[in-house]
Enzyme design. Structure first.
Site, short mmCIF file in Angstrom:
data_model
loop_
_atom_site.label_atom_id
_atom_site.label_comp_id
_atom_site.label_asym_id
_atom_site.label_seq_id
_atom_site.Cartn_x
_atom_site.Cartn_y
_atom_site.Cartn_z
N LYS A 119 0.81 -1.21 0.00
CA LYS A 119 0.00 0.00 0.00
C LYS A 119 0.86 1.28 0.00
CE LYS A 119 -3.95 -2.35 0.72
NZ LYS A 119 -3.57 -3.75 0.91
C1 LIG Z 1 -4.33 -4.91 0.52
C2 LIG Z 1 -3.53 -6.16 0.45
C3 LIG Z 1 -3.82 -7.17 -0.47
C4 LIG Z 1 -5.02 -7.10 -1.41
O1 LIG Z 1 -4.89 -6.06 -2.35
P1 LIG Z 1 -6.20 -5.50 -3.11
O2 LIG Z 1 -5.72 -4.33 -3.88
O3 LIG Z 1 -7.18 -5.14 -2.04
O4 LIG Z 1 -6.70 -6.61 -3.96
C5 LIG Z 1 -2.98 -8.26 -0.53
N1 LIG Z 1 -1.93 -8.39 0.31
C6 LIG Z 1 -1.63 -7.45 1.23
C7 LIG Z 1 -0.47 -7.66 2.14
C8 LIG Z 1 -2.40 -6.30 1.33
O5 LIG Z 1 -2.11 -5.37 2.24
#
Ligand SMILES: *Cc1c(COP(=O)(O)O)cnc(C)c1O
Length: 501
Positions: A119
């Site tokens: 993120k």
């Molecule tokens: C948010 C997240 C995901 C999923 O990603 P999306 O964009 O919601 O599909 C997968 N792995 C981790 C570690 C995340 O923080």
């Protein structure tokens, strides 16, 4: 570049407006009116650049237009440099690592930012795009960021927005749906403009609560009267999605530069998926002309997307499971709406119909032709917690790679996909979090279920066992005081926001 809504093709706003508003007033999501293209010679040129250069170039295709809402290339470059020019522990920002398997498997590591999950790639940049956009279209109003998190977005958003002038941020997390370390990362957050609240429900309750606050006319008006506006740091915001397109392009360029693939050779991406944001960015990269063959959507036991891609029926009337990969414990994958809009040929009426059915009846079904089109591009796989742990253990003992629980779901999906199809194209699994963010689970997987250590003890034991160092921002949490202890019911989230001073 102008942006329209997935639920109303008459909507047309600038990039700055799309970023500031987060979601279109009628509930649709903003999408580019026409996806820009990347030519072969542009991809070749990007191969020679570093991450900052690649990001500035790719994003310049999305932040254009003239006039008061316009973006100077210089302005965008400044934002990109500030976001990626020194905040990541790896100088490559998003490095690609080989994973054995005869040079056919790679990992795209996206966890070298301040909060140790992917993120950060979007949320280090979003606050800069948002404040630049606000100067263009908001005349100095204060922006209130509301964010629902399944664990990792919240911390990354807090870290991105802390003490950013002209913004305040409130993060809602499902009180029983995040790991100990994820919670600790959020409740110890520093900064004068931040708030963190636990919601007694799951992620879907939390996300629905935030969405209904956004679209509540009386709350909006109240805020307006105080010279404030809402915006979102969730992946419904275009300003979060666009930066994610960059690392798919970058991964391709790295493989090209190192001679791992031939010019124009198509590769697969495997993406551990929850809200469908990350994999949607891969889809956009593909539609822009990046040589990508298949996109493999990897789910945990909450396999709603696996079922959808197999049958064309999206049905959330099912049990919700908490798993070892909590950031993927989601039954309403918001960004799927953007994919449906794209594959249906921008049919906003059809998209509105499906989304209406989803909120009214809990399910919808897409036509057979559309399903066939989706299946050409997307494959899907899912696994349960036992399989996730088995994959972590095998990947470590056989290949020497320590993966987190989410990445392991991706690794497993790739193995199953190759077994089922025989497709041996070069495949890149997106590694979405540091294994230390989920140290308890990873340690117990590697020791074959023999560990009940938690939190910092699990971190220390995992370091001792593997020799892989724990990133400093996670280690230092131990010394940080807890600042936020509030809990609320999903129905009281709006009140919490209204009372915020
Ligand atoms: C948010 C997240 C995901 C999923 O990603 P999306 O964009 O919601 O599909 C997968 N792995 C981790 C570690 C995340 O923080």
């Amino acid at each position: 570049m102008r942006y329209t809504s997935t639920r109303d093709n008459n909507v047309s706003v600038s990039a700055a407006q799309a970023v500031v508003q987060g979601i279109s007033p009628e509930g649709g999501l903003y999408v580019p009116e026409k996806l820009p293209q990347l030519t072969v010679s542009e991809i070749n040129a990007l191969t020679k650049m570093d991450y900052v250069g690649r990001a500035a170039f790719v994003l310049s295709k999305f932040f254009t237009e003239e006039g008061p809402d316009g973006w100077e290339p210089e302005e965008l470059s400044r934002c990109v440099k500030a976001a990626y020019g020194g905040t990541f522990r790896d100088p490559a920002v998003a490095p690609v690592k080989a994973l054995g398997g005869g040079g056919r498997s790679y990992l795209l590591e996206l966890f070298h930012g301040p909060t140790c999950a992917f993120k950060d790639l979007a949320l280090q940049l979003l606050p800069r795009l948002l404040t630049a956009s606000a100067q263009k279209v908001l005349q100095g109003k204060e922006i209130v960021i509301l964010t629902a998190t399944s664990g990792d977005t919240g911390k990354a958003a807090l870290e991105g927005f802390k003490d950013v002038p002209g913004t305040r941020i409130i993060v809602f997390y499902p009180s029983e749906g995040v790991s100990d370390l994820q919670r600790l990362q959020m409740v110890t957050q520093e900064g004068a403009n931040v708030g963190v609240v636990g919601v007694e429900g799951n992620f879907d309750d939390t996300q629905s609560g935030v969405k209904s606050i956004f679209t509540c006319p009386s709350l909006r008006a109240e805020l307006e009267a105080r010279d404030r506006v809402f915006s979102s740091a969730n992946s419904i915001n275009w300003g979060r999605l666009a930066p994610q397109i960059v690392y798919y392009v970058s991964a391709y360029c790295d493989l090209r530069r190192e001679g791992k693939i031939a010019a124009g050779e198509k590769i697969n991406f495997v993406v551990p998926t929850g809200n469908f944001g990350n994999i949607l960015a891969a889809y956009y990269a593909r539609e822009m002309g990046l040589p990508v063959a298949r996109l493999i959507c990897a789910s945990n036991r909450n396999r709603i997307l696996t079922d959808f891609l197999a049958t064309g029926v999206y049905d959330r009337r099912r049990d919700f499971y908490t798993t070892l990969s909590p950031s993927m414990d989601i039954l309403i994958s918001s960004n799927l709406e953007r994919l449906l809009y794209a594959v249906s040929g921008c049919d906003a009426g059809a998209v509105s119909g499906w989304m209406g059915a989803l909120s009214r009846d809990g399910s919808y079904e897409i036509p057979e032709t559309l399903l066939k089109a989706l299946q050409k591009t997307f494959a899907a796989g899912s696994c349960n917690d036992t399989q996730t742990k088995g994959t972590i253990r095998q990947t470590y003992t056989r290949l020497g790679y320590l993966s987190d629980t989410h990445t392991a779901v991706g690794l497993r999906a790739l193995e199953d996909y190759r077994g089922a199809t025989g497709d041996n194209a070069v495949s890149v699994v997106v590694s979405t979090a540091s294994p230390y963010k989920f140290a308890d689970s990873v340690l117990s997987a590697i020791t074959g279920g023999g560990s009940a250590l938690r939190g910092f003890e699990a971190i220390a034991a995992l370091e001792a066992l593997t020799g892989v160092p724990c990133p400093a921002p996670l280690k230092s949490l131990r010394e940080k005081p807890i600042r936020f202890t509030e809990l609320c019911q999903p129905g009281d989230m709006a009140e919490f926001v209204a009372n915020e001073q």
